[in-house]
Design an enzyme around this catalytic site. Sequence first.
Site, PDB file in Angstrom:
ATOM      1  N   HIS A 210       1.245  -1.137  -0.168  1.00 21.41           N
ATOM      2  CA  HIS A 210      -0.089   0.504  -0.242  1.00 21.41           C
ATOM      3  C   HIS A 210       1.619   1.303  -0.170  1.00 21.41           C
ATOM      4  O   HIS A 210       1.839   1.665   0.893  1.00 21.41           O
ATOM      5  CB  HIS A 210      -1.024  -0.312   1.258  1.00 21.41           C
ATOM      6  N   CYS A 243      -3.150  10.348   5.278  1.00 19.65           N
ATOM      7  CA  CYS A 243      -4.133   9.569   6.997  1.00 19.65           C
ATOM      8  C   CYS A 243      -3.630  11.395   7.468  1.00 19.65           C
ATOM      9  O   CYS A 243      -2.657  11.804   7.351  1.00 19.65           O
ATOM     10  CB  CYS A 243      -2.920   8.649   7.299  1.00 19.65           C
TER      11      CYS A 243
HETATM   12  P1  HMG Z   1      -9.724   5.989  22.012  1.00 21.13           P
HETATM   13  O1  HMG Z   1     -10.804   7.486  22.485  1.00 21.13           O
HETATM   14  O2  HMG Z   1      -9.501   6.139  22.408  1.00 21.13           O
HETATM   15  O3  HMG Z   1     -11.362   4.948  22.351  1.00 21.13           O
HETATM   16  O4  HMG Z   1      -9.642   6.023  20.330  1.00 21.13           O
HETATM   17  P2  HMG Z   1     -11.708   4.519  23.569  1.00 21.13           P
HETATM   18  O5  HMG Z   1     -11.457   3.043  23.305  1.00 21.13           O
HETATM   19  O6  HMG Z   1     -10.621   5.274  24.857  1.00 21.13           O
HETATM   20  O7  HMG Z   1     -13.243   5.241  23.775  1.00 21.13           O
HETATM   21  C1  HMG Z   1     -13.257   5.971  24.643  1.00 21.13           C
HETATM   22  C2  HMG Z   1     -15.481   6.496  23.203  1.00 21.13           C
HETATM   23  O8  HMG Z   1     -15.019   6.133  21.497  1.00 21.13           O
HETATM   24  C3  HMG Z   1     -15.982   5.172  23.467  1.00 21.13           C
HETATM   25  O9  HMG Z   1     -17.509   6.529  23.933  1.00 21.13           O
HETATM   26  C4  HMG Z   1     -15.755   4.549  22.912  1.00 21.13           C
HETATM   27  O10 HMG Z   1     -16.991   3.648  23.013  1.00 21.13           O
HETATM   28  C5  HMG Z   1     -15.639   4.814  21.145  1.00 21.13           C
HETATM   29  P3  HMG Z   1     -18.315   6.626  25.683  1.00 21.13           P
HETATM   30  O11 HMG Z   1     -17.345   5.489  26.325  1.00 21.13           O
HETATM   31  O12 HMG Z   1     -16.718   7.870  25.984  1.00 21.13           O
HETATM   32  O13 HMG Z   1     -19.164   7.017  24.971  1.00 21.13           O
HETATM   33  N1  HMG Z   1     -15.487   4.929  20.628  1.00 21.13           N
HETATM   34  C6  HMG Z   1     -15.801   4.656  19.315  1.00 21.13           C
HETATM   35  N2  HMG Z   1     -17.085   4.804  18.796  1.00 21.13           N
HETATM   36  C7  HMG Z   1     -17.310   4.521  17.212  1.00 21.13           C
HETATM   37  N3  HMG Z   1     -16.222   3.769  16.698  1.00 21.13           N
HETATM   38  C8  HMG Z   1     -15.334   3.225  17.157  1.00 21.13           C
HETATM   39  C9  HMG Z   1     -14.557   3.800  18.544  1.00 21.13           C
HETATM   40  N4  HMG Z   1     -13.878   2.790  19.398  1.00 21.13           N
HETATM   41  C10 HMG Z   1     -14.065   3.495  20.379  1.00 21.13           C
HETATM   42  N5  HMG Z   1     -14.439   2.463  16.824  1.00 21.13           N
HETATM   43  C11 HMG Z   1     -10.160   4.753  18.364  1.00 21.13           C
HETATM   44  C12 HMG Z   1      -9.046   4.840  19.711  1.00 21.13           C
HETATM   45  C13 HMG Z   1      -8.843   3.597  17.463  1.00 21.13           C
HETATM   46  C14 HMG Z   1     -11.561   4.662  18.556  1.00 21.13           C
HETATM   47  C15 HMG Z   1      -9.903   6.290  17.577  1.00 21.13           C
HETATM   48  O14 HMG Z   1      -8.465   6.911  17.950  1.00 21.13           O
HETATM   49  C16 HMG Z   1     -10.083   6.369  16.359  1.00 21.13           C
HETATM   50  O15 HMG Z   1     -11.050   6.217  15.763  1.00 21.13           O
HETATM   51  N6  HMG Z   1      -8.883   6.279  15.051  1.00 21.13           N
HETATM   52  C17 HMG Z   1      -9.238   6.378  13.936  1.00 21.13           C
HETATM   53  C18 HMG Z   1      -8.113   7.060  13.329  1.00 21.13           C
HETATM   54  C19 HMG Z   1      -7.887   6.699  11.924  1.00 21.13           C
HETATM   55  O16 HMG Z   1      -9.127   6.271  11.074  1.00 21.13           O
HETATM   56  N7  HMG Z   1      -7.021   7.037  11.371  1.00 21.13           N
HETATM   57  C20 HMG Z   1      -7.111   7.000   9.777  1.00 21.13           C
HETATM   58  C21 HMG Z   1      -7.031   5.235   9.285  1.00 21.13           C
HETATM   59  S1  HMG Z   1      -5.373   4.701   9.305  1.00 21.13           S
HETATM   60  C22 HMG Z   1      -4.673   4.774   7.833  1.00 21.13           C
HETATM   61  O17 HMG Z   1      -4.709   5.799   6.899  1.00 21.13           O
HETATM   62  C23 HMG Z   1      -3.308   3.791   7.223  1.00 21.13           C
HETATM   63  C24 HMG Z   1      -3.860   2.913   5.986  1.00 21.13           C
HETATM   64  O18 HMG Z   1      -4.489   3.384   5.088  1.00 21.13           O
HETATM   65  C25 HMG Z   1      -2.337   1.918   5.824  1.00 21.13           C
HETATM   66  C26 HMG Z   1      -1.201   3.478   5.540  1.00 21.13           C
HETATM   67  O19 HMG Z   1      -1.420   3.954   4.896  1.00 21.13           O
HETATM   68  O20 HMG Z   1      -0.261   2.591   6.102  1.00 21.13           O
HETATM   69  C27 HMG Z   1      -5.096   1.770   6.776  1.00 21.13           C
HETATM   70 MG    MG Z   2      -2.996   4.417   3.537  1.00 18.79          MG
END
Ligand code: HMG
Ligand code: MG
Length: 305
Positions: A210, A243
């Site tokens: 990727h 990202c």
């Molecule tokens: P966090 O704040 O540490 O989550 O975020 P938590 O587990 O402490 O939970 C806090 C609150 O969030 C809770 O709610 C959970 O229920 C809720 P509360 O009890 O306070 O009401 N929660 C969620 N709600 C909806 N959907 C969920 C979820 N998880 C927890 N899934 C977390 C940690 C991972 C959720 C956050 O940091 C996050 O969503 N990050 C995503 C970042 C992202 O999407 N980045 C881009 C994708 S990666 C990429 O692009 C690279 C890739 O392309 C490969 C490459 O290029 O190398 C794949």
């Molecule tokens: Mg990517």
Amino acid sequence: MLDASLPRRVRVVEVGPRDGLQNEQRSLPTAGKVHFIDLLSSAGFEMVEATSFVHPKAIPQLADAAEVYARIYKRPGVRYPVLVPNARGLERALRAGVREIAVFTAASDTFNRHNINASIEESLENIAQVMQVARREALWTRGYVSTCFGCPYEGEVSPTKVLEISLRLMDLGVEEVCLGDTIGVSTPGGVDRVLDPVLARVPRERVGLHFHDTRGTALANTLRALQLGCFIFGASAGGLGGCPYAPGAAGNLATEDLLYMLHGMDIETGVDFGRVLEASHFIAERLGRPLTSKVYQAELATADR
Ligand code: HMG
Ligand code: MG
């Protein structure tokens, strides 16, 4: 004459609707995302990464994941994996009817913390929980390793670390690992350094690449990976992507650029180039900005002649 040892067929994983749209300033209406995915489905991809069930505050652009997933046409034979960061994300995905998922971690701790607020170890624990349910539900899974070729915070990343994380993901049961050049720093030399140890331990049919194209090296890196026998490559229509938690990361390798090169080398993809251009054209208009793909730009410039 074409090197006879190159793969005859490549699987292109279209990631524009996820990696592309997650990074756009302007959030598209749900109907636009659905139409974009449907156009891509009709182009013949075996896999279109549809959206992400991450926290809506982390990626507001994809907050409508459930609705998008519900409304896209699921073309028979096509997989529509969605990104799932943890058990909560999987729960939401399952409720939306998802059958294929992508879990993700990284080869560098600092990036992982910025991206998903977890160390690599913590994220592997989350992935283990996700995989337990995924197995029970018979979901198809892939596992991303980000920052395999360099980290925006830590700089160089050890290929040994990439191998270690890849093997851990395989042990957790993913069908394939996908090695990400998240910030597009690699060169073909980096591809050798990272892939040599991985390919010594993991079969090629379970290793995807990727590449982001930040420095214009994604196609060269792809060619090197092809020479090493790899045949699964992520790309995004028009070159969308990046990202938000990786400063300086630009778009993915553009699907058009990849197809142009592969088809020119008589490597089959099963993907209709013209249909991809159509999907790119649609998304460019919706986003109201030009696309970075060189091949798309060239096609556009010569279309009326
Ligand atoms: P966090 O704040 O540490 O989550 O975020 P938590 O587990 O402490 O939970 C806090 C609150 O969030 C809770 O709610 C959970 O229920 C809720 P509360 O009890 O306070 O009401 N929660 C969620 N709600 C909806 N959907 C969920 C979820 N998880 C927890 N899934 C977390 C940690 C991972 C959720 C956050 O940091 C996050 O969503 N990050 C995503 C970042 C992202 O999407 N980045 C881009 C994708 S990666 C990429 O692009 C690279 C890739 O392309 C490969 C490459 O290029 O190398 C794949
Ligand atoms: Mg990517």
